[in-house]
Structure formats: structure tokens, C-alpha cells
Design a protein around this motif. Structure first.
Motif, PDB file in Angstrom:
ATOM      1  N   GLY A 175       0.842  -1.186   0.000  1.00  0.00           N
ATOM      2  CA  GLY A 175       0.000   0.000   0.000  1.00  0.00           C
ATOM      3  C   GLY A 175       0.881   1.242   0.000  1.00  0.00           C
ATOM      4  N   VAL A 176       0.548   2.190  -0.852  1.00  0.00           N
ATOM      5  CA  VAL A 176       1.321   3.434  -0.952  1.00  0.00           C
ATOM      6  C   VAL A 176       0.362   4.619  -0.834  1.00  0.00           C
ATOM      7  CG1 VAL A 176       3.141   2.393  -2.356  1.00  0.00           C
ATOM      8  CG2 VAL A 176       1.180   3.432  -3.495  1.00  0.00           C
ATOM      9  N   THR A 177       0.892   5.757  -0.432  1.00  0.00           N
ATOM     10  CA  THR A 177       0.030   6.930  -0.288  1.00  0.00           C
ATOM     11  C   THR A 177      -0.344   7.511  -1.640  1.00  0.00           C
ATOM     12  OG1 THR A 177       1.965   8.335   0.020  1.00  0.00           O
ATOM     13  CG2 THR A 177       0.865   7.537   1.997  1.00  0.00           C
ATOM     14  N   ARG A 178       0.556   7.394  -2.626  1.00  0.00           N
ATOM     15  CA  ARG A 178       0.230   7.818  -3.985  1.00  0.00           C
ATOM     16  C   ARG A 178       1.270   7.253  -4.929  1.00  0.00           C
ATOM     17  NH1 ARG A 178       2.164  13.700  -5.916  1.00  0.00           N
ATOM     18  NH2 ARG A 178       2.598  12.419  -7.701  1.00  0.00           N
ATOM     19  N   LEU A 179       0.931   7.275  -6.211  1.00  0.00           N
ATOM     20  CA  LEU A 179       1.854   6.860  -7.263  1.00  0.00           C
ATOM     21  C   LEU A 179       2.381   8.109  -7.959  1.00  0.00           C
ATOM     22  CD1 LEU A 179      -0.216   3.814  -8.510  1.00  0.00           C
ATOM     23  CD2 LEU A 179       1.911   3.744  -7.218  1.00  0.00           C
ATOM     24  N   ALA A 180       3.251   7.941  -8.950  1.00  0.00           N
ATOM     25  CA  ALA A 180       3.900   9.077  -9.609  1.00  0.00           C
ATOM     26  C   ALA A 180       2.893  10.083 -10.168  1.00  0.00           C
ATOM     27  CB  ALA A 180       4.823   8.583 -10.714  1.00  0.00           C
ATOM     28  N   ILE A 181       1.811   9.567 -10.740  1.00  0.00           N
ATOM     29  CA  ILE A 181       0.738  10.427 -11.243  1.00  0.00           C
ATOM     30  C   ILE A 181      -0.417  10.279 -10.253  1.00  0.00           C
ATOM     31  CG2 ILE A 181      -0.856  10.873 -13.145  1.00  0.00           C
ATOM     32  CD1 ILE A 181       1.257   9.526 -15.003  1.00  0.00           C
ATOM     33  N   PRO A 182      -0.826  11.366  -9.602  1.00  0.00           N
ATOM     34  CA  PRO A 182      -1.797  11.272  -8.508  1.00  0.00           C
ATOM     35  C   PRO A 182      -3.094  10.530  -8.824  1.00  0.00           C
ATOM     36  CG  PRO A 182      -0.817  13.435  -8.542  1.00  0.00           C
ATOM     37  CD  PRO A 182      -0.333  12.730  -9.784  1.00  0.00           C
ATOM     38  N   SER A 183      -3.581  10.547 -10.055  1.00  0.00           N
ATOM     39  CA  SER A 183      -4.852   9.876 -10.353  1.00  0.00           C
ATOM     40  C   SER A 183      -4.698   8.362 -10.511  1.00  0.00           C
ATOM     41  CB  SER A 183      -5.484  10.466 -11.617  1.00  0.00           C
ATOM     42  OG  SER A 183      -4.649  10.237 -12.740  1.00  0.00           O
ATOM     43  N   LEU A 184      -3.469   7.869 -10.535  1.00  0.00           N
ATOM     44  CA  LEU A 184      -3.254   6.423 -10.669  1.00  0.00           C
ATOM     45  C   LEU A 184      -3.420   5.749  -9.316  1.00  0.00           C
ATOM     46  CD1 LEU A 184      -0.267   6.367 -13.161  1.00  0.00           C
ATOM     47  CD2 LEU A 184      -2.683   5.902 -13.629  1.00  0.00           C
ATOM     48  N   LEU A 185      -4.038   4.568  -9.342  1.00  0.00           N
ATOM     49  CA  LEU A 185      -4.342   3.815  -8.132  1.00  0.00           C
ATOM     50  C   LEU A 185      -3.543   2.525  -8.007  1.00  0.00           C
ATOM     51  CD1 LEU A 185      -8.246   4.010  -8.497  1.00  0.00           C
ATOM     52  CD2 LEU A 185      -6.759   5.559  -7.189  1.00  0.00           C
ATOM     53  N   PHE A 186      -2.968   2.045  -9.113  1.00  0.00           N
ATOM     54  CA  PHE A 186      -2.388   0.702  -9.170  1.00  0.00           C
ATOM     55  C   PHE A 186      -1.181   0.703 -10.102  1.00  0.00           C
ATOM     56  CE2 PHE A 186      -2.116  -3.571 -10.984  1.00  0.00           C
ATOM     57  CZ  PHE A 186      -2.302  -4.385  -9.889  1.00  0.00           C
ATOM     58  N   GLU A 187      -0.128  -0.003  -9.681  1.00  0.00           N
ATOM     59  CA  GLU A 187       1.062  -0.166 -10.530  1.00  0.00           C
ATOM     60  C   GLU A 187       1.602  -1.572 -10.315  1.00  0.00           C
ATOM     61  OE1 GLU A 187       5.330   2.108 -11.335  1.00  0.00           O
ATOM     62  OE2 GLU A 187       3.677   3.147 -10.341  1.00  0.00           O
ATOM     63  N   ILE A 188       2.070  -2.185 -11.407  1.00  0.00           N
ATOM     64  CA  ILE A 188       2.606  -3.544 -11.321  1.00  0.00           C
ATOM     65  C   ILE A 188       3.934  -3.607 -12.077  1.00  0.00           C
ATOM     66  CG2 ILE A 188       1.231  -4.298 -13.317  1.00  0.00           C
ATOM     67  CD1 ILE A 188       1.012  -7.043 -11.925  1.00  0.00           C
ATOM     68  N   GLU A 189       4.946  -4.149 -11.396  1.00  0.00           N
ATOM     69  CA  GLU A 189       6.230  -4.356 -12.046  1.00  0.00           C
ATOM     70  C   GLU A 189       6.506  -5.859 -12.070  1.00  0.00           C
ATOM     71  OE1 GLU A 189       8.963  -2.073  -9.684  1.00  0.00           O
ATOM     72  OE2 GLU A 189       9.039  -3.570  -8.117  1.00  0.00           O
ATOM     73  N   ALA A 190       7.307  -6.281 -13.035  1.00  0.00           N
ATOM     74  CA  ALA A 190       7.539  -7.708 -13.208  1.00  0.00           C
ATOM     75  C   ALA A 190       8.974  -7.992 -13.607  1.00  0.00           C
ATOM     76  CB  ALA A 190       6.583  -8.260 -14.267  1.00  0.00           C
ATOM     77  N   THR A 191       9.416  -9.168 -13.232  1.00  0.00           N
ATOM     78  CA  THR A 191      10.647  -9.755 -13.736  1.00  0.00           C
ATOM     79  C   THR A 191      10.212 -10.999 -14.492  1.00  0.00           C
ATOM     80  OG1 THR A 191      11.905  -8.955 -11.852  1.00  0.00           O
ATOM     81  CG2 THR A 191      12.880 -10.739 -13.106  1.00  0.00           C
ATOM     82  N   ALA A 192      10.779 -11.193 -15.684  1.00  0.00           N
ATOM     83  CA  ALA A 192      10.430 -12.344 -16.504  1.00  0.00           C
ATOM     84  C   ALA A 192      11.701 -13.021 -16.991  1.00  0.00           C
ATOM     85  CB  ALA A 192       9.578 -11.894 -17.693  1.00  0.00           C
ATOM     86  N   ALA A 193      11.612 -14.292 -17.299  1.00  0.00           N
ATOM     87  CA  ALA A 193      12.762 -15.052 -17.776  1.00  0.00           C
ATOM     88  C   ALA A 193      12.320 -16.076 -18.809  1.00  0.00           C
ATOM     89  CB  ALA A 193      13.462 -15.758 -16.613  1.00  0.00           C
ATOM     90  N   ALA A 194      13.238 -16.386 -19.684  1.00  0.00           N
ATOM     91  CA  ALA A 194      12.973 -17.418 -20.708  1.00  0.00           C
ATOM     92  C   ALA A 194      14.240 -18.222 -20.931  1.00  0.00           C
ATOM     93  CB  ALA A 194      12.537 -16.786 -22.013  1.00  0.00           C
TER      94      ALA A 194
END
Length: 131
Positions: free
Chosen positions: A112-131
Motif C-alpha cells: 500500500g502506498v500513499t500515492r503513485l507518480a501520477i496522482p490519479s493512478l491507483l495501481f502499478e505492477i512491475e515484473a521480472t520475466a525469464a525465458a
């Protein structure tokens, strides 16, 4: 690439993720920046709509992975940030709908965060992937 799950307990499986995964034989790794509910011009979409923002953030994650010749089946770790954890949890079925067909449940952290980089954004997802 071979994935082996590590789950000393099964409670996280009910929430759609493994405690850990051992990855063997991977030859490429992609580290994705946080993806949010923005259009191709970077303009925020779905103001006030957590479900809409989660869906678009996942679309954007899939687009980034596709650019690296990967898909959600290649994701080995997720970091999720939400301005309202309770509202995000109510809508995480979208994650299962996207990752389920690939039969993967990557280890995940939800913060849970108080805000994201752009105030109107509510959700952010980062990923690591491998193949």
C-alpha cells in the motif's frame, strides 16, 4: 526454462501466488518498469476505477512482455503497488484471469502506498520475466 514452486505453506496459493519459485535453465531475463493505467501517450485512464486500472496495467505489462518476445507465462516475480490495498484485493481476480491460463502463479508482493507518480493512478505492477 524450468520452474519449481516452493510453498512450505499453502495459504498464498489461495491468493494466487507461490511463496517462491526456483528458475533453472533461463537464458534471458527482462526486468519491467512499473506498468500503470496509461494509454500509449502516457495519459492516465480510468480515474477512480481500481478494476479498470488493474486491467489496463495488465494490458500494458503484456504489451511490454510481447515486445521482448515473452508473455505472462515468463513472469517470475511481481511487485504490486496500490493506493487502496483493500480495493486492490477485491479486484485481484483479474490477476488470476490473466495468469491462470498460463498456469503460473509468480511470487508477488503487494504494498500500500500513499500515492503513485501520477496522482490519479491507483495501481502499478512491475515484473521480472525469464525465458
Amino acid at each position: 526454462m524450468k520452474r519449481s514452486t516452493v510453498n512450505p505453506w499453502d495459504w498464498s496459493l489461495k491468493l494466487g501466488y507461490n511463496q517462491a519459485e526456483m528458475i533453472e535453465g533461463a537464458t534471458r531475463q527482462v526486468i519491467c518498469a512499473g506498468q500503470t493505467a496509461v494509454d500509449s501517450e502516457g495519459n492516465p485512464q480510468h480515474p477512480g476505477d481500481m478494476r479498470g486500472q488493474i486491467s489496463l496495467a495488465l494490458d500494458n505489462l503484456e504489451a511490454v512482455l510481447k515486445g521482448a518476445a515473452m508473455d505472462l507465462s515468463n513472469v517470475t516475480k511481481l511487485g504490486v503497488y496500490a493506493t487502496d490495498v483493500d480495493e486492490a484485493l477485491k479486484n485481484l481476480d483479474l490477476m488470476g484471469m490473466r495468469f491462470g491460463p498460463h498456469q503460473v502463479a509468480p511470487p508477488m508482493t503487494l504494498l500500500g502506498v500513499t500515492r503513485l507518480a501520477i496522482p490519479s493512478l491507483l495501481f502499478e505492477i512491475e515484473a521480472t520475466a525469464a525465458a
